[in-house]
Design a protein around this motif. Structure first.
Motif, PDB file in Angstrom:
ATOM      1  N   ALA A 131      48.684  39.599  44.924  1.00  0.00           N
ATOM      2  CA  ALA A 131      47.613  38.767  44.354  1.00  0.00           C
ATOM      3  C   ALA A 131      46.555  38.533  45.419  1.00  0.00           C
ATOM      4  O   ALA A 131      46.879  38.290  46.582  1.00  0.00           O
ATOM      5  N   PRO A 132      45.284  38.619  45.067  1.00  0.00           N
ATOM      6  CA  PRO A 132      44.231  38.441  46.065  1.00  0.00           C
ATOM      7  C   PRO A 132      44.219  37.033  46.646  1.00  0.00           C
ATOM      8  O   PRO A 132      44.218  36.058  45.887  1.00  0.00           O
ATOM      9  N   SER A 182      44.249  43.719  39.901  1.00  0.00           N
ATOM     10  CA  SER A 182      45.045  44.375  38.866  1.00  0.00           C
ATOM     11  C   SER A 182      44.657  45.852  38.725  1.00  0.00           C
ATOM     12  O   SER A 182      43.475  46.206  38.647  1.00  0.00           O
ATOM     13  N   GLY A 183      45.666  46.717  38.711  1.00  0.00           N
ATOM     14  CA  GLY A 183      45.426  48.151  38.584  1.00  0.00           C
ATOM     15  C   GLY A 183      44.998  48.821  39.865  1.00  0.00           C
ATOM     16  O   GLY A 183      44.671  50.017  39.852  1.00  0.00           O
ATOM     17  N   ARG A 184      45.006  48.091  40.984  1.00  0.00           N
ATOM     18  CA  ARG A 184      44.535  48.638  42.268  1.00  0.00           C
ATOM     19  C   ARG A 184      45.682  48.820  43.270  1.00  0.00           C
ATOM     20  O   ARG A 184      45.451  48.820  44.477  1.00  0.00           O
ATOM     21  N   ASP A 185      46.886  48.999  42.796  1.00  0.00           N
ATOM     22  CA  ASP A 185      48.026  49.190  43.701  1.00  0.00           C
ATOM     23  C   ASP A 185      47.727  50.278  44.737  1.00  0.00           C
ATOM     24  O   ASP A 185      47.277  51.387  44.380  1.00  0.00           O
ATOM     25  N   GLY A 186      47.966  49.964  46.004  1.00  0.00           N
ATOM     26  CA  GLY A 186      47.777  50.947  47.071  1.00  0.00           C
ATOM     27  C   GLY A 186      46.354  51.106  47.546  1.00  0.00           C
ATOM     28  O   GLY A 186      46.096  51.885  48.481  1.00  0.00           O
ATOM     29  N   VAL A 220      46.504  46.620  49.137  1.00  0.00           N
ATOM     30  CA  VAL A 220      47.044  46.027  47.913  1.00  0.00           C
ATOM     31  C   VAL A 220      48.473  46.509  47.694  1.00  0.00           C
ATOM     32  O   VAL A 220      48.740  47.714  47.654  1.00  0.00           O
ATOM     33  N   ALA A 221      49.397  45.560  47.527  1.00  0.00           N
ATOM     34  CA  ALA A 221      50.798  45.897  47.298  1.00  0.00           C
ATOM     35  C   ALA A 221      51.023  46.275  45.831  1.00  0.00           C
ATOM     36  O   ALA A 221      50.154  46.097  44.969  1.00  0.00           O
ATOM     37  N   ALA A 222      52.214  46.807  45.549  1.00  0.00           N
ATOM     38  CA  ALA A 222      52.565  47.193  44.180  1.00  0.00           C
ATOM     39  C   ALA A 222      52.616  45.962  43.279  1.00  0.00           C
ATOM     40  O   ALA A 222      52.926  44.849  43.721  1.00  0.00           O
ATOM     41  N   GLY A 223      52.303  46.166  42.002  1.00  0.00           N
ATOM     42  CA  GLY A 223      52.331  45.073  41.036  1.00  0.00           C
ATOM     43  C   GLY A 223      51.143  44.148  41.146  1.00  0.00           C
ATOM     44  O   GLY A 223      51.269  42.944  40.893  1.00  0.00           O
ATOM     45  N   ALA A 224      49.985  44.695  41.515  1.00  0.00           N
ATOM     46  CA  ALA A 224      48.800  43.873  41.770  1.00  0.00           C
ATOM     47  C   ALA A 224      48.375  43.102  40.524  1.00  0.00           C
ATOM     48  O   ALA A 224      48.474  43.579  39.393  1.00  0.00           O
ATOM     49  N   THR A 225      47.871  41.880  40.785  1.00  0.00           N
ATOM     50  CA  THR A 225      47.438  41.003  39.693  1.00  0.00           C
ATOM     51  C   THR A 225      46.031  40.483  39.967  1.00  0.00           C
ATOM     52  O   THR A 225      45.467  40.696  41.043  1.00  0.00           O
ATOM     53  N   GLY A 226      45.487  39.758  38.987  1.00  0.00           N
ATOM     54  CA  GLY A 226      44.179  39.136  39.143  1.00  0.00           C
ATOM     55  C   GLY A 226      43.089  40.161  39.396  1.00  0.00           C
ATOM     56  O   GLY A 226      43.055  41.218  38.753  1.00  0.00           O
ATOM     57  N   ASP A 242      29.853  41.026  50.394  1.00  0.00           N
ATOM     58  CA  ASP A 242      28.917  40.184  49.634  1.00  0.00           C
ATOM     59  C   ASP A 242      29.657  39.295  48.631  1.00  0.00           C
ATOM     60  O   ASP A 242      29.220  39.104  47.484  1.00  0.00           O
ATOM     61  N   GLY A 243      30.834  38.785  49.072  1.00  0.00           N
ATOM     62  CA  GLY A 243      31.573  37.843  48.245  1.00  0.00           C
ATOM     63  C   GLY A 243      32.383  38.450  47.125  1.00  0.00           C
ATOM     64  O   GLY A 243      32.968  37.722  46.320  1.00  0.00           O
ATOM     65  N   ALA A 244      32.441  39.781  47.051  1.00  0.00           N
ATOM     66  CA  ALA A 244      33.181  40.435  45.966  1.00  0.00           C
ATOM     67  C   ALA A 244      34.132  41.477  46.546  1.00  0.00           C
ATOM     68  O   ALA A 244      33.906  42.028  47.632  1.00  0.00           O
ATOM     69  N   TRP A 245      35.205  41.741  45.809  1.00  0.00           N
ATOM     70  CA  TRP A 245      36.167  42.748  46.250  1.00  0.00           C
ATOM     71  C   TRP A 245      35.636  44.151  45.995  1.00  0.00           C
ATOM     72  O   TRP A 245      35.156  44.464  44.901  1.00  0.00           O
ATOM     73  N   GLN A 246      35.681  44.987  47.014  1.00  0.00           N
ATOM     74  CA  GLN A 246      35.366  46.403  46.906  1.00  0.00           C
ATOM     75  C   GLN A 246      36.656  47.171  47.183  1.00  0.00           C
ATOM     76  O   GLN A 246      37.436  46.801  48.065  1.00  0.00           O
TER      77      GLN A 246
END
Length: 234
Positions: free
Chosen positions: A39-40, A60-64, A51-57, A71-75
């Motif tokens: 989780a972030p 989500s969908g970004r495992d590995g 990102v570990a397996a089973g990603a959430t929030g 700029d304040g956002a996840w890339q």
């Protein structure tokens, strides 16, 4: 690193150029703050996670994936073969190879060449390991683990299964039973770094464990020889 390129006659070249610089800034000196989170966490610009397996929030969908705050956002960035990173919370280096992140130390060979001459002579250092299991009798010998013409700096041990039948044990050689350590612990997890003054060996030699206060009736000990191996010119 899959950096974007400016196309011929492209308008707004700064957009592509800045994107390439941002990716380069994230990947060229890659540091994961953590690689075990699914989780972030709260994060600031420049923070990077694996990102570990089973990603959430938001992950989500970004495992590995490499998750980097810009700029304040996840890339999210992809790893490429041979990419290295420092994992801050573990203080280890990891390498992306064969489709996975692997701890760098685990990829090292038991024998490493540090210098080599034009005729093939070499300076090599080695960590040679073995395990003695099912200990029995007054002593137990490894195979001849110390190589001929080695200069040994120490022999380390770890008791991995509780040694029974003895109150303690010594680690050494057939003629010097406690050369690398005496009265060592029989409980699982006990360890010893048996450093010595550099000692040359002129034959393949076994390491011996000698029981104190009785004979071995069980247990297992891992043994590592730390040594210098000269390579002669060809």
């Amino acid at each position: 690193m899959k950096l974007p390129l400016i196309a011929a006659a492209q308008a707004q070249k700064h957009v592509t150029h800045n994107e390439a610089l941002a990716r380069l800034d994230a990947l060229a000196h890659l540091c994961f703050l953590d690689r075990d989170l699914a989780a972030p966490p709260p994060a600031a610009d420049g923070d990077t996670y694996l990102v570990a397996a089973g990603a959430t929030g938001d992950w989500s969908g970004r495992d590995g994936a490499i998750a980097h705050v810009r700029d304040g956002a996840w890339q999210f960035l992809e790893a490429v073969e041979g990419l290295t990173a420092h994992v801050v919370d573990e203080d280890v280096f990891v390498v992306f190879t064969g489709g996975a992140w692997r701890v760098y130390a685990a990829l090292l060979a038991p024998v490493a060449t540090l210098a080599q001459g034009g005729f093939g002579s070499a300076v090599r250092f080695a960590t040679l390991e073995t395990q003695l299991s099912g200990l029995a009798g007054p002593h137990a010998d490894t195979e001849p683990i110390i190589p001929d013409r080695a200069v040994v700096f120490g022999v380390s041990t770890r008791t991995v299964a509780t040694v029974t039948g003895a109150a303690s044990y010594d680690c050494g050689l057939a003629g010097e039973t406690s050369k690398f350590g005496g009265s060592l612990g029989v409980a699982a997890g006990s360890s010893n770094a048996g450093v010595i003054g550099p000692t040359a060996f002129y034959a393949d030699t076994a390491v011996r464990l000698t029981a104190n206060g009785g004979s071995f009736t069980g247990g297992a000990v891992r043994i590592a020889v730390h040594c210098f191996l000269p390579g002669v010119p060809g």
